[in-house]
Write a protein that holds these residues in place. Sequence first.
Motif, PDB file in Angstrom:
ATOM      1  N   UNK A  45       0.817  -1.215   0.000  1.00  0.00           N
ATOM      2  CA  UNK A  45       0.000   0.000   0.000  1.00  0.00           C
ATOM      3  C   UNK A  45       0.852   1.267   0.000  1.00  0.00           C
ATOM      4  N   UNK A  46       1.927   1.234   0.785  1.00  0.00           N
ATOM      5  CA  UNK A  46       2.817   2.405   0.810  1.00  0.00           C
ATOM      6  C   UNK A  46       3.521   2.565  -0.536  1.00  0.00           C
ATOM      7  N   UNK A  47       3.948   1.457  -1.113  1.00  0.00           N
ATOM      8  CA  UNK A  47       4.598   1.524  -2.429  1.00  0.00           C
ATOM      9  C   UNK A  47       3.634   2.064  -3.487  1.00  0.00           C
ATOM     10  N   UNK A  48       2.399   1.564  -3.481  1.00  0.00           N
ATOM     11  CA  UNK A  48       1.409   2.027  -4.458  1.00  0.00           C
ATOM     12  C   UNK A  48       1.095   3.508  -4.286  1.00  0.00           C
ATOM     13  N   UNK A  49       1.054   3.951  -3.042  1.00  0.00           N
ATOM     14  CA  UNK A  49       0.758   5.360  -2.756  1.00  0.00           C
ATOM     15  C   UNK A  49       1.784   6.275  -3.406  1.00  0.00           C
ATOM     16  N   UNK A  50       3.021   5.801  -3.483  1.00  0.00           N
ATOM     17  CA  UNK A  50       4.097   6.634  -4.035  1.00  0.00           C
ATOM     18  C   UNK A  50       4.536   6.165  -5.421  1.00  0.00           C
ATOM     19  N   UNK A  51       3.682   5.370  -6.070  1.00  0.00           N
ATOM     20  CA  UNK A  51       3.936   4.902  -7.439  1.00  0.00           C
ATOM     21  C   UNK A  51       5.275   4.164  -7.570  1.00  0.00           C
ATOM     22  N   UNK A  52       5.563   3.326  -6.571  1.00  0.00           N
ATOM     23  CA  UNK A  52       6.767   2.504  -6.611  1.00  0.00           C
ATOM     24  C   UNK A  52       6.380   1.035  -6.730  1.00  0.00           C
ATOM     25  N   UNK A  53       7.171   0.285  -7.478  1.00  0.00           N
ATOM     26  CA  UNK A  53       6.907  -1.141  -7.643  1.00  0.00           C
ATOM     27  C   UNK A  53       7.628  -1.937  -6.561  1.00  0.00           C
ATOM     28  N   UNK A  54       6.914  -2.871  -5.967  1.00  0.00           N
ATOM     29  CA  UNK A  54       7.569  -3.816  -5.062  1.00  0.00           C
ATOM     30  C   UNK A  54       7.875  -5.089  -5.852  1.00  0.00           C
ATOM     31  N   UNK A  55       9.019  -5.662  -5.613  1.00  0.00           N
ATOM     32  CA  UNK A  55       9.426  -6.876  -6.319  1.00  0.00           C
ATOM     33  C   UNK A  55       9.634  -7.978  -5.286  1.00  0.00           C
ATOM     34  N   UNK A  56       8.695  -8.916  -5.181  1.00  0.00           N
ATOM     35  CA  UNK A  56       8.848  -9.998  -4.202  1.00  0.00           C
ATOM     36  C   UNK A  56       9.953 -10.958  -4.611  1.00  0.00           C
ATOM     37  N   UNK A  57      10.738 -11.362  -3.636  1.00  0.00           N
ATOM     38  CA  UNK A  57      11.843 -12.299  -3.870  1.00  0.00           C
ATOM     39  C   UNK A  57      11.599 -13.528  -3.012  1.00  0.00           C
ATOM     40  N   UNK A  58      11.726 -14.704  -3.617  1.00  0.00           N
ATOM     41  CA  UNK A  58      11.339 -15.946  -2.936  1.00  0.00           C
ATOM     42  C   UNK A  58      12.349 -16.395  -1.899  1.00  0.00           C
TER      43      UNK A  58
END
Length: 322
Positions: free
Chosen positions: A50-63
């Motif tokens: 949600x914080x990333x989306x608020x600031x137009x940043x992409x989160x990249x999940x790593x397994x």
Amino acid sequence: SELLKNNIKVRFTSKDITTKNPERTFNKGSLIVTRADNKSLDNFDSAVVNIANKHNKFTIPVASGFSKKGPDFGSSSLNLINNKKVAVLSGEGTSSLSYGAVWHFFEQQLNYPITPINTAHFSYIELDDYDVLIMPSGNYSSVLKESEQKKLNSWVSKGGKVIAINRALNSFADKEGFDLKRKKAKESKSEEIIPYANKRREFAKNMITGAIFNTTVDNTHPLAYGYGNNYFSLKLSNTTFELLKKGNNIAYIKDNTTPVSGFAGNNTKENLQNSLVFGEERMGRGSIIYLVDDVLFRNFWENGKMFLVNAVFLVNNRPYKD
């Protein structure tokens, strides 16, 4: 800054990392938020996303925290970003424009708390309450007298961090105990008599009027994480400084001193050769960061803002007196 304000622990990598799944390379300075660091956070996934989306940043999940190349996520090369208590000098001696740009950037753009300290109160303010002190451009000769200078030096030695901008560097240049030295301009021949008609042209040799220079950057230093090998810097003054002998020269002008835009006189261009633009000097456990050129300048010089953020959060980033 919003992750930190929400008590979410964030790390940055001081080495390039190539992850396994997905296979992707993250450069030095990349932000890493691990579940292990935030075990007490019940809504970890939604909070970060949600914080990333608020600031137009992409989160990249790593397994996995095990990397294909470079340090693993448990390595000491991944440094925790500590919440910083930041103060900025204001009032007599400071440039109102420079102070205003710093205040506006923190309050309106970075959205991170900052505390103004009036220079009239500097002698009795408790610096131990802060991690970072920003000195906007200005003339601090009437503020940092001998006792105040000792107080500041002691605070830095214990782990404090000073960020000096533009004319604030004069508070440290050529003083005992500091690596920062002014470059001396070549003196004109005193016996030379300049005709009246040529005086204006002669004066212009020492001028500079907002010229832009291409500087060389050492992007292996945390101050320059996220930048390439070059940075276009706005130079507003013909005051120049030698490269640091003991400290870190992070951005500097080499032998090519032709501005890419704007005017600079011949004498000024000659004196800019091998001159400091951004540097860091260690003092005990702390640091003094020298920003010769104003990285904000009225808050329109967009490409310099990350230097200031890196200076606050990444350079010598351990907590004060930990």
